[in-house]
Design a protein around this motif. Structure first.
Motif, PDB file in Angstrom:
ATOM      1  N   ILE A 114       0.830  -1.208   0.000  1.00 49.83           N
ATOM      2  CA  ILE A 114       0.000   0.000   0.000  1.00 49.83           C
ATOM      3  C   ILE A 114       0.862   1.255   0.000  1.00 49.83           C
ATOM      4  CG2 ILE A 114      -1.705   1.316   1.323  1.00 49.83           C
ATOM      5  CD1 ILE A 114      -2.800  -1.369   2.313  1.00 49.83           C
ATOM      6  N   GLN A 115       2.031   1.180   0.613  1.00 46.24           N
ATOM      7  CA  GLN A 115       2.925   2.327   0.655  1.00 46.24           C
ATOM      8  C   GLN A 115       3.423   2.739  -0.732  1.00 46.24           C
ATOM      9  OE1 GLN A 115       3.656   4.365   3.277  1.00 46.24           O
ATOM     10  NE2 GLN A 115       2.032   3.151   4.242  1.00 46.24           N
ATOM     11  N   LYS A 116       3.256   1.865  -1.706  1.00 42.92           N
ATOM     12  CA  LYS A 116       3.669   2.190  -3.069  1.00 42.92           C
ATOM     13  C   LYS A 116       2.619   3.031  -3.803  1.00 42.92           C
ATOM     14  CE  LYS A 116       6.359  -2.093  -3.492  1.00 42.92           C
ATOM     15  NZ  LYS A 116       6.565  -3.325  -4.289  1.00 42.92           N
ATOM     16  N   LEU A 117       1.490   3.250  -3.133  1.00 48.16           N
ATOM     17  CA  LEU A 117       0.391   4.016  -3.725  1.00 48.16           C
ATOM     18  C   LEU A 117       0.085   5.252  -2.894  1.00 48.16           C
ATOM     19  CD1 LEU A 117      -2.144   1.109  -4.447  1.00 48.16           C
ATOM     20  CD2 LEU A 117      -0.756   2.291  -6.156  1.00 48.16           C
ATOM     21  N   HIS A 118      -0.308   6.309  -3.571  1.00 45.52           N
ATOM     22  CA  HIS A 118      -0.904   7.448  -2.875  1.00 45.52           C
ATOM     23  C   HIS A 118      -2.394   7.391  -3.180  1.00 45.52           C
ATOM     24  CE1 HIS A 118      -1.639  11.384  -1.202  1.00 45.52           C
ATOM     25  NE2 HIS A 118      -2.264  11.717  -2.324  1.00 45.52           N
ATOM     26  N   ILE A 119      -3.202   7.040  -2.174  1.00 49.43           N
ATOM     27  CA  ILE A 119      -4.625   6.795  -2.380  1.00 49.43           C
ATOM     28  C   ILE A 119      -5.449   7.962  -1.856  1.00 49.43           C
ATOM     29  CG2 ILE A 119      -6.542   5.207  -1.936  1.00 49.43           C
ATOM     30  CD1 ILE A 119      -4.473   3.028  -1.368  1.00 49.43           C
ATOM     31  N   GLU A 120      -6.358   8.452  -2.697  1.00 53.17           N
ATOM     32  CA  GLU A 120      -7.267   9.509  -2.271  1.00 53.17           C
ATOM     33  C   GLU A 120      -8.326   8.903  -1.353  1.00 53.17           C
ATOM     34  OE1 GLU A 120      -8.861  11.536  -5.653  1.00 53.17           O
ATOM     35  OE2 GLU A 120      -6.893  11.990  -6.492  1.00 53.17           O
ATOM     36  N   ARG A 121      -8.521   9.531  -0.206  1.00 58.27           N
ATOM     37  CA  ARG A 121      -9.446   8.970   0.787  1.00 58.27           C
ATOM     38  C   ARG A 121     -10.914   9.055   0.351  1.00 58.27           C
ATOM     39  NH1 ARG A 121      -4.872   7.213   1.915  1.00 58.27           N
ATOM     40  NH2 ARG A 121      -3.988   7.434   3.994  1.00 58.27           N
ATOM     41  N   LYS A 122     -11.243  10.064  -0.414  1.00 53.51           N
ATOM     42  CA  LYS A 122     -12.630  10.219  -0.857  1.00 53.51           C
ATOM     43  C   LYS A 122     -12.849   9.376  -2.117  1.00 53.51           C
ATOM     44  CE  LYS A 122     -16.129  13.690  -1.973  1.00 53.51           C
ATOM     45  NZ  LYS A 122     -16.415  15.144  -2.099  1.00 53.51           N
ATOM     46  N   PRO A 123     -13.836   8.479  -2.105  1.00 50.15           N
ATOM     47  CA  PRO A 123     -14.046   7.599  -3.265  1.00 50.15           C
ATOM     48  C   PRO A 123     -14.590   8.367  -4.469  1.00 50.15           C
ATOM     49  CG  PRO A 123     -15.795   7.288  -1.663  1.00 50.15           C
ATOM     50  CD  PRO A 123     -14.793   8.198  -1.014  1.00 50.15           C
ATOM     51  N   ILE A 124     -14.286   7.860  -5.647  1.00 49.86           N
ATOM     52  CA  ILE A 124     -14.828   8.451  -6.864  1.00 49.86           C
ATOM     53  C   ILE A 124     -16.109   7.751  -7.301  1.00 49.86           C
ATOM     54  CG2 ILE A 124     -12.601   9.288  -7.684  1.00 49.86           C
ATOM     55  CD1 ILE A 124     -12.551   6.875  -9.618  1.00 49.86           C
TER      56      ILE A 124
END
Length: 467
Positions: free
Chosen positions: A131-141
């Protein structure tokens, strides 16, 4: 992700969903008890009603019962909500029209769930290191009944991806949810008492198990990507195996417009026709050639990539969780029905109907004839130009069928109501249910695009139609 809806703001999110069998059972059981009391009250009041007043009261009652069921399923989300959506497909054969209409609306009102609720599922599936390899937006699309999608960036490459996360506990709750929903349908008395719905709920369960299997969905996505690799009209998102698991699926972010968007609607007739032709070509190829059909035709699963140069608009195909393989024998038998309908050959229609199992050898000839009337009407857009019986105003001077002004769905509905009300007509097998789901979606897409197409030649090689 089936039937996604974009949350309007963060306040619309749910903190969590009820995932435990006990709390989900309690919620639906309370509703069942309440439904029983309302049925008793409605029955008493109906004793004093007559004629149209009684019919209207029944319609209002069923609509209210279905609305309360849909509201509760929407709050619970997960497999029981998805089962409610699917039940609307089967329900057209045994539920009141008002109930089918409300259950179908489940797809349009799906609030997202907070990041704090879905993050543990992601960590459990992939691990902190990945997961650390990704920057994930907390708000879903996007959010749906079984899970939601979050936009992310692959830190090493800068690629934009979509991480689809299944809601915790959804897969484990399927059996309990199906049992509870079946009891609830009985409690609300929306289905006929004498009708055994056990096979229907078995089929719903099987479909839910498949849609919760993201490993299988990944495989189907890869298959479609390979099959369409040389067809520039289509884009299938790339899969990122490193960020995939049983309950997580990560694909490349592929933006585009909805078929119903102002941008697509503003395209020229020629460009809309090319897009419409591509939609039909894809379905026909899936069914007759690949025997593998993506059966969820929701507009959210197909996006339009508009070419600024105006030459090569493309269709982005998304979400392969509802993909179904079809046995060659089924495809051959269904082809007989279509071919017989185009040639007005009732014997060939009857042969296909019996092979598929829609009816049996004891079905009266009058019922088979009624079914023939219906299927001959359904294939109207695939007939030769200016065929007898097709309203003349639905053809262009060049013989293309005009989907925009066509009232075919209304005429099909009226014919079905008149011809198919028979004890000999069975609830169709799931292959028919989900195939027709996709066919209906294709026709809605063509109507939305206001397409003008000549489709007869498309089927000739598959059905061996005469010139």
């Amino acid at each position: 992700m089936a039937k996604p809806t974009k949350p309007t703001d963060q306040d619309s999110e749910l903190d969590r969903i009820k995932t435990g069998a006990f709390e989900r059972n309690v919620a639906l059981t309370k509703m069942g008890v309440g439904a029983g009391a309302k049925i008793a009250s409605h029955t008493v009041r109906n004793l004093f009603r007559r004629g149209e007043s009684k019919d209207q009261a029944n319609r209002d009652f069923y609509r209210q019962q279905a609305r309360e069921l849909a509201d509760e399923l929407g709050r619970l989300k997960g497999s029981v909500m998805k089962a409610g959506q699917m039940l609307s497909l089967y329900g057209q054969y045994f539920l009141p029209e008002e109930a089918v209409e409300v259950l179908a609306s489940l797809q349009d009102n799906t609030p997202a769930v907070s990041w704090s609720f879905v993050e543990p599922q992601l960590i459990q599936a992939l691990g902190h290191g990945v997961i650390q390899k990704l920057h994930i937006e907390r708000k879903p699309i996007a959010a749906a009944s079984l899970g939601q999608a979050h936009k992310a960036t692959v830190k090493a490459t800068g690629e934009t991806v979509v991480v689809k996360i299944q809601y915790p506990g959804v897969a484990d709750a399927i059996d309990t949810d199906i049992r509870t929903l079946s009891r609830l349908i009985a409690a609300t008395r929306m289905a006929p008492k004498a009708l055994d719905l056990t096979p229907v709920f078995h089929e719903l369960r099987d479909m839910l198990v498949r849609e919760c299997d993201y490993v299988q969905e990944k495989a189907f996505t890869d298959t479609f990507s390979q099959q369409l690799a040389t067809d520039a009209r289509f884009i299938v998102p790339k899969v990122y195996p490193e960020f995939c698991a049983q309950r997580v699926l990560t694909t490349r972010y592929e933006p585009g417009y909805s078929v119903s968007s102002p941008q697509v609607q503003a395209l020229s007739q020629a460009r809309r026709n090319k897009l419409a032709q591509a939609f039909v070509d894809l379905f026909v190829t899936e069914f007759f050639d690949w025997k593998l059909v993506q059966t969820d035709p929701h507009f959210g699963n197909y996006r339009i990539r508009i070419d600024p140069a105006g030459e090569h608009d493309q269709i982005v195909t998304l979400d392969f969780g509802a993909t179904r393989p079809f046995e060659p024998q089924f495809v051959d038998s269904y082809a007989k029905i279509v071919r017989g309908s185009l040639l007005r050959d009732r014997a060939e229609i009857a042969e296909g109907v019996l092979e598929i199992g829609l009816m049996d050898a004891n079905t009266p000839q009058s019922v088979l004839e009624g079914f023939g009337d219906l299927t001959e009407l359904i294939v109207e857009p695939f007939r030769k130009p200016f065929s007898p019986g097709v309203p003349e105003h639905l053809y262009t001077p060049g013989g293309a069928y005009c989907f925009g002004p066509s009232d075919l769905p209304a005429r099909v509905g009226q014919t079905a109501a008149l011809k198919m009300m028979s004890k000999h007509f069975k609830i169709p097998p799931q292959e028919i249910i989900f195939l027709h789901r996709r066919i209906g979606g294709v026709l809605v897409t063509l109507r939305t695009l206001r397409a003008e197409l000549r489709l007869h030649e498309l089927l000739k090689p598959y059905l061996k139609l005469p010139d």
